[in-house]
Design a protein around this motif. Structure first.
Motif, mmCIF file in Angstrom:
data_model
loop_
_atom_site.group_PDB
_atom_site.id
_atom_site.type_symbol
_atom_site.label_atom_id
_atom_site.label_comp_id
_atom_site.label_asym_id
_atom_site.label_seq_id
_atom_site.Cartn_x
_atom_site.Cartn_y
_atom_site.Cartn_z
ATOM 1 N N VAL A 224 -6.289 12.331 -10.027
ATOM 2 C CA VAL A 224 -6.605 13.901 -10.773
ATOM 3 C C VAL A 224 -5.145 14.187 -11.012
ATOM 4 O O VAL A 224 -4.766 14.757 -12.149
ATOM 5 C CB VAL A 224 -7.429 14.900 -10.039
ATOM 6 N N ALA A 225 -4.141 14.231 -10.077
ATOM 7 C CA ALA A 225 -2.646 14.328 -10.234
ATOM 8 C C ALA A 225 -2.037 13.701 -11.462
ATOM 9 O O ALA A 225 -1.487 14.422 -12.518
ATOM 10 C CB ALA A 225 -1.629 14.103 -9.102
ATOM 11 N N ALA A 226 -2.416 12.452 -11.715
ATOM 12 C CA ALA A 226 -1.827 11.728 -12.853
ATOM 13 C C ALA A 226 -2.537 12.183 -14.390
ATOM 14 O O ALA A 226 -1.770 11.969 -15.222
ATOM 15 C CB ALA A 226 -2.460 10.209 -12.886
ATOM 16 N N GLU A 227 -3.817 12.789 -14.149
ATOM 17 C CA GLU A 227 -4.533 13.354 -15.275
ATOM 18 C C GLU A 227 -3.683 14.760 -15.648
ATOM 19 O O GLU A 227 -3.685 14.915 -16.807
ATOM 20 C CB GLU A 227 -6.013 13.848 -15.138
ATOM 21 N N LEU A 228 -3.297 15.244 -14.654
ATOM 22 C CA LEU A 228 -2.841 16.713 -14.964
ATOM 23 C C LEU A 228 -1.279 16.510 -15.403
ATOM 24 O O LEU A 228 -0.394 17.499 -15.921
ATOM 25 C CB LEU A 228 -2.573 17.591 -13.531
ATOM 26 N N HIS A 229 -0.575 15.302 -14.948
ATOM 27 C CA HIS A 229 0.850 15.261 -15.010
ATOM 28 C C HIS A 229 1.169 13.987 -15.363
ATOM 29 O O HIS A 229 1.178 12.722 -14.693
ATOM 30 C CB HIS A 229 1.499 15.497 -13.571
ATOM 31 N N PRO A 230 1.862 13.447 -16.698
ATOM 32 C CA PRO A 230 1.967 12.184 -17.194
ATOM 33 C C PRO A 230 3.113 11.594 -16.376
ATOM 34 O O PRO A 230 3.244 10.436 -16.238
ATOM 35 C CB PRO A 230 2.501 12.411 -18.557
ATOM 36 N N GLY A 231 4.081 12.364 -15.687
ATOM 37 C CA GLY A 231 4.976 11.837 -14.880
ATOM 38 C C GLY A 231 4.345 11.091 -13.757
ATOM 39 O O GLY A 231 5.084 9.908 -13.334
ATOM 40 N N VAL A 232 3.441 11.017 -13.161
ATOM 41 C CA VAL A 232 2.794 10.390 -12.040
ATOM 42 C C VAL A 232 2.451 8.926 -12.146
ATOM 43 O O VAL A 232 3.151 8.053 -11.725
ATOM 44 C CB VAL A 232 1.531 10.975 -11.348
ATOM 45 N N ALA A 233 1.963 8.780 -13.397
ATOM 46 C CA ALA A 233 1.740 7.250 -13.842
ATOM 47 C C ALA A 233 2.881 6.508 -14.295
ATOM 48 O O ALA A 233 3.357 5.218 -13.914
ATOM 49 C CB ALA A 233 0.580 7.193 -14.989
ATOM 50 N N ARG A 234 3.848 7.317 -14.928
ATOM 51 C CA ARG A 234 4.984 6.848 -15.343
ATOM 52 C C ARG A 234 5.782 6.229 -14.271
ATOM 53 O O ARG A 234 6.452 5.122 -14.340
ATOM 54 C CB ARG A 234 5.660 7.707 -16.306
ATOM 55 N N LEU A 235 6.215 6.926 -13.345
ATOM 56 C CA LEU A 235 6.876 6.715 -12.435
ATOM 57 C C LEU A 235 6.335 5.785 -11.349
ATOM 58 O O LEU A 235 7.110 4.774 -10.845
ATOM 59 C CB LEU A 235 7.276 7.908 -11.688
ATOM 60 N N ARG A 236 4.906 5.589 -11.122
ATOM 61 C CA ARG A 236 4.243 4.758 -10.535
ATOM 62 C C ARG A 236 4.787 3.185 -11.415
ATOM 63 O O ARG A 236 5.110 2.293 -10.441
ATOM 64 C CB ARG A 236 2.811 4.895 -10.167
ATOM 65 N N ARG A 237 4.450 3.253 -12.430
ATOM 66 C CA ARG A 237 4.671 2.107 -13.048
ATOM 67 C C ARG A 237 6.043 1.685 -13.118
ATOM 68 O O ARG A 237 6.341 0.320 -12.711
ATOM 69 C CB ARG A 237 4.205 2.278 -14.711
ATOM 70 N N GLU A 238 7.104 2.536 -13.291
ATOM 71 C CA GLU A 238 8.391 2.047 -13.095
ATOM 72 C C GLU A 238 8.853 1.606 -11.891
ATOM 73 O O GLU A 238 9.566 0.438 -11.722
ATOM 74 C CB GLU A 238 9.197 3.127 -13.417
ATOM 75 N N ILE A 239 8.332 2.248 -10.877
ATOM 76 C CA ILE A 239 8.809 1.833 -9.331
ATOM 77 C C ILE A 239 8.035 0.460 -9.105
ATOM 78 O O ILE A 239 8.850 -0.249 -8.468
ATOM 79 C CB ILE A 239 8.401 3.031 -8.341
ATOM 80 N N GLU A 240 6.633 0.463 -9.272
ATOM 81 C CA GLU A 240 6.197 -0.880 -9.034
ATOM 82 C C GLU A 240 6.722 -2.070 -9.927
ATOM 83 O O GLU A 240 7.165 -3.183 -9.294
ATOM 84 C CB GLU A 240 4.641 -0.719 -9.566
ATOM 85 N N ARG A 241 7.050 -1.828 -11.173
ATOM 86 C CA ARG A 241 7.907 -2.956 -11.990
ATOM 87 C C ARG A 241 9.334 -3.134 -11.280
ATOM 88 O O ARG A 241 9.775 -4.452 -11.575
ATOM 89 C CB ARG A 241 8.084 -2.407 -13.248
ATOM 90 N N SER A 242 9.870 -2.255 -10.621
ATOM 91 C CA SER A 242 11.170 -2.475 -10.194
ATOM 92 C C SER A 242 11.206 -3.425 -8.817
ATOM 93 O O SER A 242 12.240 -3.857 -8.387
ATOM 94 C CB SER A 242 11.949 -1.170 -9.881
#
Ligand code: ATP
Length: 323
Positions: free
Chosen positions: A257-275
């Motif tokens: 639900v936090a990711a639905e309310l805030h696009p930064g959540v999914a973006r940062l998870r993606r970046e951090i996982e990719r790193s």
């Protein structure tokens, strides 16, 4: 007067002073397991302190009548900069319990992002209750101090003595975990902040929440629906099996639900996982996302390789292990 950091009190003339660091926390996983009649959600989570802290200087002197003065350095524009700040309310709550007649000056330098899921306000309040109690032995019993803490906020009791712990109930049932390792982390907070209540409302809208009475008894020995694993880790993330274990622990019921309310959540998870993070999670009700790494060098190299947004607050550091 120079006030040494480290929570010891110094005296000069009739003024006693102390400087403290109010540490942020990360939630290593979070499960919602029920709801109380008053609407508070019952949670389970592993809380760990983080080496990111607000700085608080307290000065106490005798006065004709008790008063709390508050001075804020830093923090975002909307943050309460007067006696309504949670830090000032903690000192007021403490004084109201005692017959001390003193003037308390609080100088807060805000470094923990606000509305980020890192418990910044709660940490300021918990740290102030702790040092005021240490500085005035016998003024307030430890039982009463814990009651004062929870009356200021569900996360405040944790910050009376922050260390790796299982936290349950609404945040007041705290069980320290022995031997918990320190973890090298990247912790990233996107803008804007997320309001905790809005995230819970959105979560409630999606779920039928079981009433507290229906929840199974939850203890470390009786996992039930509990997240509590059968053992506590002794070391950080090393082998493949261990990374799987950590990923399972880090699941946070509020992240979708936090990711639905805030696009930064999914973006940062993606970046951090990719790193190259071995495991990643969201702290509290977000939007802060963190990655756990094998060692500090790995974390620093990963952070340097991520293309952050200019407004991201990025901290590369350590969670604190058990003392
Ligand atoms: P949690 O992880 O406990 O949900 P959070 O990190 O999301 O907390 P905080 O940064 O503690 O949230 O702030 C929540 C609200 O409390 C803010 O909107 C802010 O206006 C208010 N507040 C009052 N005093 C403080 C303080 N000293 N520091 C931060 N916020 C404060």
């Amino acid at each position: 007067m120079t006030v040494p950091a480290g929570e010891s009190w110094v005296t000069e003339g009739n003024v006693r002073a102390t400087a403290i660091r109010a540490l942020a926390k990360l939630n290593l996983g979070l499960r919602i397991v029920g709801r109380r009649d008053d609407g508070y959600h019952l949670l389970e989570s592993v809380f760990v302190p983080l080496d990111l802290a607000d700085e608080v200087v307290l000065r106490v002197r005798p006065a004709g009548k008790s008063h709390v003065h508050f001075l804020l350095h830093g923090g975002p524009p909307g943050l309460e900069a007067d006696e309504r700040n949670l830090a000032a309310r903690a000192a007021q709550a403490f004084l109201a319990e005692t017959d001390l007649v003193v003037d308390v000056r609080i100088e807060l330098t805000k470094r923990i992002p606000v509305g980020a899921g890192m418990g910044g306000g709660s940490s300021d309040a918990g740290a102030i209750l702790r040092v005021l109690a240490d500085g005035h032995p016998g003024a307030v019993s430890s039982h009463r101090l814990a009651e004062l803490a929870v009356s200021l906020g569900a996360d405040v009791p944790y910050f009376l003595d922050p260390r790796p712990a299982w936290v349950r109930g609404i945040g007041e049932a705290i069980e320290p975990i022995d031997g918990f390792p320190e973890l090298p982390v990247i912790v990233a907070t996107p803008q804007p902040p997320l309001e905790t209540a809005a995230v819970f409302r959105a979560w409630g809208g999606r779920q039928r929440v079981e009433r507290a009475a229906d929840s199974p008894a939850l203890t470390p020995e009786e996992p039930g629906r509990s997240m509590l694993p059968p053992f506590a880790p002794r070391s950080g993330i090393d082998g493949r099996e261990s990374a799987i274990w950590w990923r399972r622990l880090l699941a946070n019921d509020l992240e979708a639900v936090a990711a639905e309310l805030h696009p930064g959540v999914a973006r940062l998870r993606r970046e951090i996982e990719r790193s190259g993070a071995r495991a990643a999670g969201m702290s509290g009700s977000g939007p802060t996302v963190f990655g756990v790494f094998g060692d500090a060098k790995e974390a620093r190299a990963a952070a340097a390789g991520i293309r952050w947004e200019p407004t991201d607050h990025v901290h590369v550091g350590w969670t604190k292990g058990s003392p």
